[in-house]
Design a protein around this motif. Structure first.
Motif, PDB file in Angstrom:
ATOM      1  N   LEU A 135      27.349  48.661  45.641  1.00 38.62           N
ATOM      2  CA  LEU A 135      28.792  48.227  46.275  1.00 38.62           C
ATOM      3  C   LEU A 135      29.279  47.519  45.173  1.00 38.62           C
ATOM      4  CD1 LEU A 135      28.225  47.201  49.640  1.00 38.62           C
ATOM      5  CD2 LEU A 135      29.778  48.713  48.948  1.00 38.62           C
ATOM      6  N   TYR A 136      28.139  46.694  44.193  1.00 35.15           N
ATOM      7  CA  TYR A 136      28.900  45.962  43.212  1.00 35.15           C
ATOM      8  C   TYR A 136      29.489  46.734  42.330  1.00 35.15           C
ATOM      9  CZ  TYR A 136      26.552  41.944  45.944  1.00 35.15           C
ATOM     10  OH  TYR A 136      26.283  41.056  46.834  1.00 35.15           O
ATOM     11  N   ARG A 137      29.003  47.796  41.855  1.00 40.53           N
ATOM     12  CA  ARG A 137      29.246  48.708  40.738  1.00 40.53           C
ATOM     13  C   ARG A 137      30.487  49.471  40.977  1.00 40.53           C
ATOM     14  NH1 ARG A 137      23.557  49.909  40.280  1.00 40.53           N
ATOM     15  NH2 ARG A 137      22.575  48.768  38.491  1.00 40.53           N
TER      16      ARG A 137
ATOM     17  N   SER B 298      33.972  43.863  46.472  1.00 39.51           N
ATOM     18  CA  SER B 298      32.601  43.505  46.794  1.00 39.51           C
ATOM     19  C   SER B 298      32.134  42.618  45.667  1.00 39.51           C
ATOM     20  CB  SER B 298      31.504  44.730  47.040  1.00 39.51           C
ATOM     21  OG  SER B 298      31.720  45.269  48.200  1.00 39.51           O
ATOM     22  N   PHE B 299      32.424  43.438  44.454  1.00 40.71           N
ATOM     23  CA  PHE B 299      32.213  42.808  43.158  1.00 40.71           C
ATOM     24  C   PHE B 299      32.838  41.326  42.791  1.00 40.71           C
ATOM     25  CE2 PHE B 299      32.756  41.640  38.637  1.00 40.71           C
ATOM     26  CZ  PHE B 299      31.429  41.827  38.026  1.00 40.71           C
ATOM     27  N   THR B 300      34.142  41.320  43.320  1.00 37.57           N
ATOM     28  CA  THR B 300      34.701  39.974  43.448  1.00 37.57           C
ATOM     29  C   THR B 300      34.276  38.904  43.966  1.00 37.57           C
ATOM     30  OG1 THR B 300      37.013  41.362  43.042  1.00 37.57           O
ATOM     31  CG2 THR B 300      37.181  39.059  43.775  1.00 37.57           C
TER      32      THR B 300
ATOM     33  N   ILE C 289      39.610  37.603  36.096  1.00 42.90           N
ATOM     34  CA  ILE C 289      38.242  37.367  35.675  1.00 42.90           C
ATOM     35  C   ILE C 289      37.260  38.413  36.480  1.00 42.90           C
ATOM     36  CG2 ILE C 289      36.076  35.856  36.273  1.00 42.90           C
ATOM     37  CD1 ILE C 289      38.047  33.450  36.397  1.00 42.90           C
ATOM     38  N   ALA C 290      37.594  38.802  37.754  1.00 40.72           N
ATOM     39  CA  ALA C 290      36.566  39.667  38.341  1.00 40.72           C
ATOM     40  C   ALA C 290      37.036  41.084  37.756  1.00 40.72           C
ATOM     41  CB  ALA C 290      36.681  39.642  39.767  1.00 40.72           C
ATOM     42  N   MET C 291      38.323  41.470  37.951  1.00 45.05           N
ATOM     43  CA  MET C 291      38.807  42.733  37.832  1.00 45.05           C
ATOM     44  C   MET C 291      38.518  43.165  36.254  1.00 45.05           C
ATOM     45  SD  MET C 291      41.462  44.909  36.763  1.00 45.05           S
ATOM     46  CE  MET C 291      43.022  43.906  36.459  1.00 45.05           C
ATOM     47  N   VAL C 292      38.701  42.317  35.431  1.00 46.87           N
ATOM     48  CA  VAL C 292      38.676  42.649  33.936  1.00 46.87           C
ATOM     49  C   VAL C 292      37.175  43.042  33.597  1.00 46.87           C
ATOM     50  CG1 VAL C 292      40.536  41.477  33.223  1.00 46.87           C
ATOM     51  CG2 VAL C 292      38.739  40.284  33.308  1.00 46.87           C
ATOM     52  N   VAL C 293      36.041  42.060  34.241  1.00 40.96           N
ATOM     53  CA  VAL C 293      34.905  42.398  33.788  1.00 40.96           C
ATOM     54  C   VAL C 293      34.378  43.375  34.407  1.00 40.96           C
ATOM     55  CG1 VAL C 293      32.412  41.479  34.304  1.00 40.96           C
ATOM     56  CG2 VAL C 293      34.445  39.851  33.528  1.00 40.96           C
ATOM     57  N   PHE C 294      34.753  43.816  35.798  1.00 41.92           N
ATOM     58  CA  PHE C 294      34.554  45.119  36.550  1.00 41.92           C
ATOM     59  C   PHE C 294      35.242  46.233  35.731  1.00 41.92           C
ATOM     60  CE2 PHE C 294      35.321  48.247  40.184  1.00 41.92           C
ATOM     61  CZ  PHE C 294      34.186  48.333  40.447  1.00 41.92           C
ATOM     62  N   ALA C 295      36.343  46.375  35.328  1.00 39.13           N
ATOM     63  CA  ALA C 295      36.787  47.372  34.570  1.00 39.13           C
ATOM     64  C   ALA C 295      35.989  47.553  33.317  1.00 39.13           C
ATOM     65  CB  ALA C 295      38.285  47.113  34.208  1.00 39.13           C
TER      66      ALA C 295
ATOM     67  N   ALA D 211      22.250  42.785  34.959  1.00 39.99           N
ATOM     68  CA  ALA D 211      21.480  43.818  35.596  1.00 39.99           C
ATOM     69  C   ALA D 211      22.555  45.027  36.002  1.00 39.99           C
ATOM     70  CB  ALA D 211      20.763  43.156  36.666  1.00 39.99           C
ATOM     71  N   LEU D 212      23.543  44.674  36.681  1.00 40.19           N
ATOM     72  CA  LEU D 212      24.533  45.583  36.955  1.00 40.19           C
ATOM     73  C   LEU D 212      25.020  46.330  35.969  1.00 40.19           C
ATOM     74  CD1 LEU D 212      26.690  43.402  39.785  1.00 40.19           C
ATOM     75  CD2 LEU D 212      25.121  45.227  40.210  1.00 40.19           C
ATOM     76  N   PHE D 213      25.536  45.620  34.785  1.00 37.86           N
ATOM     77  CA  PHE D 213      26.284  46.348  33.722  1.00 37.86           C
ATOM     78  C   PHE D 213      25.611  46.105  32.389  1.00 37.86           C
ATOM     79  CE2 PHE D 213      29.814  45.549  36.924  1.00 37.86           C
ATOM     80  CZ  PHE D 213      30.184  46.849  37.118  1.00 37.86           C
ATOM     81  N   PRO D 214      24.277  46.525  32.065  1.00 37.27           N
ATOM     82  CA  PRO D 214      23.601  46.245  30.915  1.00 37.27           C
ATOM     83  C   PRO D 214      24.294  46.395  29.593  1.00 37.27           C
ATOM     84  CG  PRO D 214      22.743  48.003  31.928  1.00 37.27           C
ATOM     85  CD  PRO D 214      23.505  47.621  32.986  1.00 37.27           C
ATOM     86  N   HIS D 215      25.092  47.186  29.517  1.00 38.01           N
ATOM     87  CA  HIS D 215      25.933  47.659  28.498  1.00 38.01           C
ATOM     88  C   HIS D 215      27.046  46.391  27.910  1.00 38.01           C
ATOM     89  CE1 HIS D 215      28.081  49.282  31.885  1.00 38.01           C
ATOM     90  NE2 HIS D 215      29.176  49.141  31.095  1.00 38.01           N
TER      91      HIS D 215
END
Length: 365
Positions: free
Chosen positions: A11-13, A18-20, A73-79, A116-120
């Protein structure tokens, strides 16, 4: 049934809402995000910029409603978690705010659970910039600073002008001119690039009003209290029915708190920043005609006295928005300044005199 860790991670990915919420708890574990539906609505609109073709988005919401957290914050990291080659520019109203947004985005990227969600997402940091190994990153600037030579796939503008500066015509016009000269030309793809404007309303001719003139913007407007019944239908979530008179954040800013804020900051600031309905100018009042009580022996065609009286804008908001007090006369009319009020009072007085004279002439005839 409890969701497993793998389902949460999926979900978070994949789901920005959910990520926000995940990001909020990572950055502010001491606070409880008890009322989550406004985040769902804002995040759903922002997800539309990522995968549903929304290229221009306005988010208008009151102060401290998590709109900056959602978008800057959340949207730019998620993107960047989705595509670490994206080039994102975040423009804030001040350099201090830009630096704070950079600090919080970087802190989120560096939390163990986000890694852990986005190791890159392995950021390299310089003043005003986060750079990723894949070539993407986030550039942070303040309104007014030049963006020459820096392209972007996403641009987020966060609170471009402070409320007190918005009352200065030259300051306001400067922000609007800066947007026209610096923002759209920075998009790498003029057709597919995304611009998100996040702000509380501060003036009837602020940047929200300015960009609306292009007519291509999707808008999400969330006042501090519902002005009408509204229905929101976020994708992959239950519909949300927001009833008139219900506060946006009832656990933090219920009706009593909002009424106290109204009295403290005044009707003009409250109508703009909290209701997202800016008035023409500060200090204006509404005007109403108050008829004098009819005497017991009054008969038709007998003159009736009365007087104009200014109606406090606060009283109008208390009745129309919070259901407190009585309906002021002519409460639905536009506000007038002193000169306009006096002119209308004279016109009304002249009309009444003319009607009285006409009645007298008819009686004499």
């Amino acid at each position: 049934m409890m969701m497993t860790s793998s389902i949460h991670e999926r979900l978070y990915r994949t789901d920005l809402a959910s990520f926000t919420k995940f990001a909020f708890h990572e950055l502010s574990p001491q606070y409880d995000l008890s009322t989550g539906w406004p985040v769902d609505v804002m995040a759903d609109a922002l997800q539309g910029c990522l995968d549903r073709g929304t290229n221009r988005l306005i988010l208008n919401a009151p102060p401290r409603s998590l709109k900056s957290h959602c978008a800057a914050i959340a949207m730019v990291v998620f993107a960047l978690g989705w595509d670490p080659t994206l080039k994102i520019t975040v423009v804030a109203g001040t350099r201090a705010l830009a630096a704070e947004l950079q600090r919080r985005a970087l802190a989120l990227m560096r939390t163990p659970r986000c890694r852990a969600l986005f190791p890159h997402l392995r950021p390299t940091v310089t003043p005003g910039e986060i750079v990723l190994p894949h070539g993407g990153g986030i550039l942070y600037r303040a309104v007014g600073q030049s963006l020459i030579g820096r392209g972007a796939d996403f641009i987020v503008i966060d609170d471009p002008i402070a409320p007190h500066r918005a009352q200065d015509d030259a300051e306001r016009a400067g922000v609007n001119a800066w947007y026209a000269a610096e923002i759209v030309p920075r998009l790498n793809d003029k057709a597919g690039g995304v611009i998100v404007l996040v702000m509380q309303r501060v003036h009837e001719d602020d940047l929200t009003a300015h960009v609306r003139k292009s007519g291509v913007w999707t808008e999400v407007v969330l006042p501090a209290i519902a002005l009408n019944d509204e229905a929101w239908r976020p994708h992959h979530r239950r519909p949300i029915l927001w009833r008139k008179g219900e506060p946006l954040l009832p656990d933090r800013e219920g009706k009593e708190t909002l009424i106290a804020v109204l009295h403290e900051i005044g009707a003009y600031n409250f109508r703009a920043q909290y209701l997202q309905q800016p008035s023409r100018a500060p200090g204006l009042e509404r005007v109403g005609w108050f008829w004098a009580p009819r005497p017991p022996d009054w008969q038709p065609r007998m003159p009736i006295g009365g007087a104009f009286r200014k109606i406090r804008e606060i009283d109008t908001i208390l009745f129309e928005v919070f259901g407190v007090g009585e309906l002021p006369p002519y409460a639905n009319q536009a506000p007038y300044g002193d000169a306009e009020w006096e002119a209308r009072a004279i016109i009304q007085q002249q009309r009444l005199v003319a009607e009285a004279q006409a009645d007298r002439h008819r009686q004499e005839a």
